[in-house]
Write a protein that holds these residues in place. Structure first.
Motif, PDB file in Angstrom:
ATOM      1  N   VAL A 117       0.836  -1.204   0.000  1.00 16.63           N
ATOM      2  CA  VAL A 117       0.000   0.000   0.000  1.00 16.63           C
ATOM      3  C   VAL A 117       0.873   1.257   0.000  1.00 16.63           C
ATOM      4  N   LYS A 118       2.017   1.195   0.648  1.00 18.81           N
ATOM      5  CA  LYS A 118       2.957   2.328   0.615  1.00 18.81           C
ATOM      6  C   LYS A 118       3.378   2.598  -0.833  1.00 18.81           C
ATOM      7  N   ASP A 119       3.629   1.549  -1.591  1.00 15.55           N
ATOM      8  CA  ASP A 119       3.972   1.696  -3.003  1.00 15.55           C
ATOM      9  C   ASP A 119       2.792   2.278  -3.786  1.00 15.55           C
ATOM     10  N   LEU A 120       1.585   1.834  -3.494  1.00 11.67           N
ATOM     11  CA  LEU A 120       0.381   2.384  -4.114  1.00 11.67           C
ATOM     12  C   LEU A 120       0.295   3.888  -3.837  1.00 11.67           C
ATOM     13  N   PHE A 121       0.478   4.269  -2.587  1.00 12.33           N
ATOM     14  CA  PHE A 121       0.386   5.691  -2.225  1.00 12.33           C
ATOM     15  C   PHE A 121       1.433   6.513  -2.953  1.00 12.33           C
ATOM     16  N   HIS A 122       2.625   5.955  -3.117  1.00 14.19           N
ATOM     17  CA  HIS A 122       3.678   6.642  -3.850  1.00 14.19           C
ATOM     18  C   HIS A 122       3.236   6.869  -5.291  1.00 14.19           C
ATOM     19  N   ARG A 123       2.616   5.856  -5.898  1.00 13.81           N
ATOM     20  CA  ARG A 123       2.180   5.947  -7.298  1.00 13.81           C
ATOM     21  C   ARG A 123       1.074   6.971  -7.501  1.00 13.81           C
ATOM     22  N   ILE A 124       0.194   7.122  -6.509  1.00 13.46           N
ATOM     23  CA  ILE A 124      -0.906   8.091  -6.669  1.00 13.46           C
ATOM     24  C   ILE A 124      -0.552   9.457  -6.098  1.00 13.46           C
ATOM     25  N   GLY A 125       0.697   9.607  -5.643  1.00 13.68           N
ATOM     26  CA  GLY A 125       1.159  10.898  -5.151  1.00 13.68           C
ATOM     27  C   GLY A 125       0.641  11.223  -3.761  1.00 13.68           C
ATOM     28  N   ASN A 126       0.455  10.221  -2.945  1.00 15.14           N
ATOM     29  CA  ASN A 126      -0.095  10.397  -1.601  1.00 15.14           C
ATOM     30  C   ASN A 126       0.995  10.647  -0.591  1.00 15.14           C
TER      31      ASN A 126
END
Length: 126
Positions: A117-126
């Motif tokens: 999920v940390k990687d997901l957040f990085h991808r969506i600019g979170n």
């Protein structure tokens, strides 16, 4: 063999439910953060990690709300789910991950989801 139990993780996200859902339910979105390569055919996602392929069938989904999948090798009652909820109080978008693991493995599995999920957040600019 121990029986697996369901557990749930929540992550606040600074993203609209519609955009987040695209990252959770499409091959292009999932390939951004979940697996090295993702294909989708006949209601089944094929996820590749370092050449290893695992397949998961879509059990149910509602756009911008949730998608529930089951690994094809898993028992029928086990699944993993990405659910999107918007807090009534704060209007914050919350990603809820539901999965199954043996009790003694929940901490390790939770850590793996935290990393993903940390990687997901990085991808969506979170």
């Amino acid at each position: 063999m121990s029986k697996k139990v369901q557990y749930e993780l929540e992550y606040p996200v600074r993203c609209s439910p519609g955009i987040l859902y695209e990252f959770l339910s499409t091959p292009a979105g999932l390939q951004e953060w979940f697996a090295d390569k993702v294909d989708f055919r006949d209601n089944v996602f094929s996820f590749s990690w370092s050449g290893n392929v695992e397949e998961a069938e879509v059990l149910d989904q509602v756009a911008a709300e949730y998608i529930r999948l089951r690994w094809v090798t898993a028992p029928k009652e086990e699944f993993f789910e990405f659910r999107i909820r918007v807090s009534d109080v704060t209007t914050e978008t919350i990603l809820i991950v539901k999965d199954f693991a043996e009790k003694k493995e929940i901490a390790d599995q939770s850590q793996l989801w935290d990393y993903q999920v940390k990687d997901l957040f990085h991808r969506i600019g979170n």
